[in-house]
Design an enzyme around this catalytic site. Structure first.
Site, PDB file in Angstrom:
ATOM      1  N   GLU A  34      34.318  43.099  47.041  1.00  0.00           N
ATOM      2  CA  GLU A  34      34.451  42.895  48.486  1.00  0.00           C
ATOM      3  C   GLU A  34      33.143  43.280  49.187  1.00  0.00           C
ATOM      4  O   GLU A  34      32.684  44.405  49.007  1.00  0.00           O
ATOM      5  CB  GLU A  34      35.613  43.747  49.026  1.00  0.00           C
ATOM      6  N   ARG A  83      45.480  46.250  45.505  1.00  0.00           N
ATOM      7  CA  ARG A  83      44.090  46.390  45.099  1.00  0.00           C
ATOM      8  C   ARG A  83      43.663  45.125  44.358  1.00  0.00           C
ATOM      9  O   ARG A  83      44.427  44.559  43.571  1.00  0.00           O
ATOM     10  CB  ARG A  83      43.896  47.616  44.193  1.00  0.00           C
ATOM     11  N   HIS A 141      40.381  42.176  53.596  1.00  0.00           N
ATOM     12  CA  HIS A 141      40.886  43.543  53.489  1.00  0.00           C
ATOM     13  C   HIS A 141      41.206  44.094  54.878  1.00  0.00           C
ATOM     14  O   HIS A 141      40.798  45.195  55.262  1.00  0.00           O
ATOM     15  CB  HIS A 141      39.888  44.454  52.775  1.00  0.00           C
TER      16      HIS A 141
END
Length: 320
Positions: free
Chosen positions: A261, A232, A280
């Site tokens: 993000e 994370r 991601h």
């Protein structure tokens, strides 16, 4: 017929959910708390992505809601205790992308160690120089430090088993004897930062782990160290990491996750030559996306049938 509201995120296959469930399934914007609350009003179930804030305030108002199905592994965007207080079940999909994230971890690590992306950029610029930048060291005999020793970290260790690395790990919830059975030495976090040539972060984001890779950690690391984060974004103090990468306290970093993000224009890490950033994407494969949505549907079916979903999150779990 139950009403299901799903985040309009590409990870979530609304067509599959409609085909798999005897329910009304609609896609909606859930990118902030107000949008989530508005979309989920009157819903029996919600399917949420990593960026959907499922807060206590929202849960207190959603009286009809019975289940929050997280389309992914991490649940740090969901107030699980508040859900429990409101009689709402929370589920996730814990294993759909274990191989993919482990493979992405290994890919980022090897790229950073061998400086592959920088070599490629240099050749594209018209150069041909094996000695273009920082020193590259042999992997064999180096130490890999795994921060959290769950399924993805274990699979990462397995995938790297042919590289003759010594492996140490920090995880307060896994016994030393269990690690030793897999030839992994349990150490304190501070010792891991000091000893590891390569540090790979796999911890969930909690109050305990927030910012665990900070300025002190980077000072403790060896100057040839490589940091990889596929856990994370909130595990890392990004400004401290940018400073460490710039001043040579850390050699390189490979990041698949960021605090914000997509990143903001002023993110200090994006654009650094010794920091590799991917969007991601570690979870992604065609097969993983299929497994993800099939498992979400399975959890919802169980809930609608009055059964305990297979992937229910226990609100009493210690690491929450």
């Amino acid at each position: 017929m139950p009403r299901v509201v799903a985040s309009d995120d590409p990870m979530i296959d609304v067509a599959l959910l409609r085909a798999e469930l005897d329910a009304e399934v609609v896609a909606a914007d859930t990118t902030d708390e107000a949008a989530f609350r508005d979309a989920a009003t009157g819903a029996d179930a919600v399917v949420v992505d990593v960026n959907t804030p499922v807060t206590a305030a929202a849960l207190d108002e959603l009286e009809q809601l019975s289940i929050v199905a997280r389309a992914g592994v991490g649940i740090d965007n969901i107030d699980v205790p508040a859900a429990a207080r409101n009689g709402v079940t929370v589920t996730n999909v814990p294993t759909y992308c274990t191989d993919e994230v482990a493979t992405h971890t290994v890919t980022l690590l090897l790229d950073c160690i061998r400086d592959v992306a920088a070599y490629d950029r240099d050749v594209r610029a018209g150069n041909w120089d094996w000695n273009r930048g920082r020193a590259i060291h042999r992997l064999a005999g180096r130490t890999l430090g795994l921060v959290s020793y769950g399924p993805i970290a274990r699979r990462t260790r397995q995938q790297l088993s042919g590289f003759d690395l010594d492996v140490i790990a920090y995880d307060p919830y896994v016994d030393a004897d269990e690690m030793a059975e897999e030839d992994v030495e349990k150490v304190a976090l501070e010792e891991l930062y000091e000893r590891a040539d390569y540090v790979s972060l796999h911890a969930p984001l909690t109050d305990e782990t927030e910012g665990m890779a900070d300025a002190d950690a980077f000072t403790a690391m060896q100057d040839h160290a490589v940091l990889v984060n596929t856990g994370r974004g909130g595990l890392v103090d990004e400004h401290a990491l940018a400073e460490a990468l710039t001043n040579g306290e850390v050699a390189a970093a490979g990041l698949d996750v960021l605090r914000q993000e997509p990143p903001t224009e002023d993110n200090p890490l994006v654009g650094l030559d010794n920091c590799l950033v991917t969007p991601h994407a570690g979870w992604y494969s065609v097969e993983a996306r299929e497994d993800l949505n099939a498992t979400v549907a399975e959890n919802l079916r169980a809930s609608f049938a009055g059964e305990t979903p297979p992937d229910r999150i226990d609100p009493e779990t210690g690491w929450l």
